[in-house]
Design a protein around this motif. Structure first.
Motif, PDB file in Angstrom:
ATOM      1  N   UNK A  45       0.986  -1.278   0.105  1.00 32.29           N
ATOM      2  CA  UNK A  45       0.043   0.109  -0.035  1.00 32.29           C
ATOM      3  C   UNK A  45       0.821   1.229  -0.090  1.00 32.29           C
ATOM      4  N   UNK A  46       0.289   2.477  -0.572  1.00 29.86           N
ATOM      5  CA  UNK A  46       1.016   3.537  -0.337  1.00 29.86           C
ATOM      6  C   UNK A  46       0.944   4.001   0.857  1.00 29.86           C
ATOM      7  N   UNK A  47       1.872   4.716   1.479  1.00 28.27           N
ATOM      8  CA  UNK A  47       1.995   5.235   2.912  1.00 28.27           C
ATOM      9  C   UNK A  47       2.431   6.707   2.956  1.00 28.27           C
ATOM     10  N   UNK A  48       1.669   7.485   3.963  1.00 27.02           N
ATOM     11  CA  UNK A  48       1.947   8.808   4.283  1.00 27.02           C
ATOM     12  C   UNK A  48       1.739   9.099   5.933  1.00 27.02           C
ATOM     13  N   UNK A  49       2.060  10.123   6.318  1.00 33.94           N
ATOM     14  CA  UNK A  49       1.820  10.227   7.946  1.00 33.94           C
ATOM     15  C   UNK A  49       1.058  11.571   7.851  1.00 33.94           C
ATOM     16  N   UNK A  50       0.184  11.573   8.900  1.00 36.80           N
ATOM     17  CA  UNK A  50      -0.573  12.894   9.333  1.00 36.80           C
ATOM     18  C   UNK A  50      -0.026  13.590  10.007  1.00 36.80           C
ATOM     19  N   UNK A  51      -0.567  14.725  10.373  1.00 37.88           N
ATOM     20  CA  UNK A  51       0.108  16.048  11.098  1.00 37.88           C
ATOM     21  C   UNK A  51       0.594  15.641  12.550  1.00 37.88           C
ATOM     22  N   UNK A  52       0.499  14.224  12.979  1.00 34.85           N
ATOM     23  CA  UNK A  52       1.244  13.849  14.269  1.00 34.85           C
ATOM     24  C   UNK A  52       1.966  12.720  13.830  1.00 34.85           C
ATOM     25  N   UNK A  53       2.610  12.499  12.557  1.00 35.54           N
ATOM     26  CA  UNK A  53       3.457  11.622  12.063  1.00 35.54           C
ATOM     27  C   UNK A  53       2.945   9.951  12.310  1.00 35.54           C
ATOM     28  N   UNK A  54       1.726   9.941  12.362  1.00 37.85           N
ATOM     29  CA  UNK A  54       0.960   8.563  12.408  1.00 37.85           C
ATOM     30  C   UNK A  54       0.719   8.056  10.937  1.00 37.85           C
ATOM     31  N   UNK A  55       1.118   6.846  10.802  1.00 36.99           N
ATOM     32  CA  UNK A  55       0.938   6.266   9.347  1.00 36.99           C
ATOM     33  C   UNK A  55      -0.542   6.287   8.825  1.00 36.99           C
ATOM     34  N   UNK A  56      -0.689   6.684   7.582  1.00 35.86           N
ATOM     35  CA  UNK A  56      -2.001   6.874   7.110  1.00 35.86           C
ATOM     36  C   UNK A  56      -1.729   6.158   5.568  1.00 35.86           C
ATOM     37  N   UNK A  57      -2.944   5.814   4.973  1.00 34.34           N
ATOM     38  CA  UNK A  57      -3.365   5.415   3.602  1.00 34.34           C
ATOM     39  C   UNK A  57      -4.409   5.750   3.012  1.00 34.34           C
ATOM     40  N   UNK A 113      -6.861  15.321   6.245  1.00 36.86           N
ATOM     41  CA  UNK A 113      -5.901  13.947   5.846  1.00 36.86           C
ATOM     42  C   UNK A 113      -5.802  14.156   4.162  1.00 36.86           C
ATOM     43  N   UNK A 114      -6.972  14.593   3.418  1.00 38.66           N
ATOM     44  CA  UNK A 114      -6.826  14.779   2.186  1.00 38.66           C
ATOM     45  C   UNK A 114      -5.667  15.866   1.600  1.00 38.66           C
ATOM     46  N   UNK A 115      -5.678  16.850   2.304  1.00 35.84           N
ATOM     47  CA  UNK A 115      -4.602  17.898   2.103  1.00 35.84           C
ATOM     48  C   UNK A 115      -3.255  17.333   2.547  1.00 35.84           C
ATOM     49  N   UNK A 116      -3.341  16.694   3.538  1.00 37.04           N
ATOM     50  CA  UNK A 116      -1.825  16.452   4.095  1.00 37.04           C
ATOM     51  C   UNK A 116      -1.568  15.171   2.968  1.00 37.04           C
ATOM     52  N   UNK A 119       0.059  16.755  -0.303  1.00 37.46           N
ATOM     53  CA  UNK A 119       1.219  17.132  -0.151  1.00 37.46           C
ATOM     54  C   UNK A 119       2.333  16.219  -0.065  1.00 37.46           C
ATOM     55  N   UNK A 120       2.019  15.122   0.418  1.00 34.08           N
ATOM     56  CA  UNK A 120       3.124  13.945   0.267  1.00 34.08           C
ATOM     57  C   UNK A 120       2.982  13.113  -0.766  1.00 34.08           C
ATOM     58  N   UNK A 121       1.784  12.767  -1.638  1.00 34.01           N
ATOM     59  CA  UNK A 121       1.780  11.828  -2.630  1.00 34.01           C
ATOM     60  C   UNK A 121       0.741  12.588  -3.620  1.00 34.01           C
ATOM     61  N   UNK A 122       1.327  13.606  -4.285  1.00 32.63           N
ATOM     62  CA  UNK A 122       0.710  14.639  -5.165  1.00 32.63           C
ATOM     63  C   UNK A 122      -0.002  13.573  -6.506  1.00 32.63           C
ATOM     64  N   UNK A 123       0.503  12.434  -6.720  1.00 30.33           N
ATOM     65  CA  UNK A 123      -0.073  11.764  -7.934  1.00 30.33           C
ATOM     66  C   UNK A 123      -1.154  10.877  -7.550  1.00 30.33           C
ATOM     67  N   UNK A 124      -1.591  11.080  -6.214  1.00 27.13           N
ATOM     68  CA  UNK A 124      -2.907  10.561  -5.853  1.00 27.13           C
ATOM     69  C   UNK A 124      -4.003  11.452  -6.163  1.00 27.13           C
ATOM     70  N   UNK A 125      -3.869  12.687  -6.748  1.00 27.53           N
ATOM     71  CA  UNK A 125      -4.938  13.650  -7.066  1.00 27.53           C
ATOM     72  C   UNK A 125      -5.685  12.788  -8.019  1.00 27.53           C
ATOM     73  N   UNK A 134     -10.758   5.758   0.414  1.00 28.61           N
ATOM     74  CA  UNK A 134     -11.030   6.323   1.564  1.00 28.61           C
ATOM     75  C   UNK A 134      -9.683   6.165   2.299  1.00 28.61           C
ATOM     76  N   UNK A 135      -9.564   7.035   3.395  1.00 27.57           N
ATOM     77  CA  UNK A 135      -8.484   7.041   4.305  1.00 27.57           C
ATOM     78  C   UNK A 135      -8.642   6.084   5.598  1.00 27.57           C
TER      79      UNK A 135
END
Length: 160
Positions: A45-57, A113-116, A119-125, A134-135
């Motif tokens: 899966x693709x991974x990013x982090x939220x504003x508290x550095x928790x993993x999100x996808x 989370x959409x904005x965050x 910002x980290x995975x722009x191709x997800x647009x 969904x997140x």
């Protein structure tokens, strides 16, 4: 007497390495259990982090792993990739034991989370607003860091 516990005391260097692996990850291996079956399954899966550095996808409801997470939110993430050279087992990797928390579309948390995420995975647009996506936030319960040969650590959520 032989040492049977392979884990080292957690120190600042181990905590920093674990945080760097989480923050720097662009993807992870996600392990889930199939509903009604004890057989595990692993997906990338693709991974990013939220504003508290928790993993999100951002995941699709069409994926088997999403259905598995809805049935049983307990899962694991494996983060860290071997480099192009050297023994893959000498490169750092982190297993996170987590509980997957779906984020409701239309909620303020989803919008943040959409904005965050973008910002980290722009191709997800290209697909972020598809109805089946969904997140999910992964609430870390603990972790196991393997920083290379002889560098294994058990990590609490506070360490991460």
């Amino acid at each position: 007497m032989t040492k049977t516990d392979p884990y080292q005391p957690t120190d600042d260097a181990a905590r920093a390495l674990a945080r760097d692996l989480i923050i720097g990850a662009t993807h992870a291996a996600l392990a889930v259990l199939w509903p009604g079956n004890a057989m595990p399954s692993v997906s990338r899966i693709a991974l990013a982090v939220d504003d508290q550095n928790r993993p999100i996808s951002l995941i699709s409801t069409l994926a088997d792993h999403t259905r598995a997470l809805h049935a049983n939110p307990a899962c694991a993430l494996l983060i860290g990739e071997p480099k192009d050279t050297g023994d893959p087992l000498t490169h750092p990797r982190l297993t996170l034991h987590t509980l997957a928390q779906p984020i409701a579309r239309g909620s303020s948390e989803h919008d943040a989370l959409r904005s965050i995420y973008l910002s980290q995975r722009p191709k997800a647009k290209l697909y972020i607003d598809f109805a089946d996506f969904g997140f999910v936030r992964f609430d870390v319960q603990d972790g196991v860091l393997n920083g290379g040969f002889g560098k294994a650590y058990r990590l609490s959520p506070a360490n991460l």
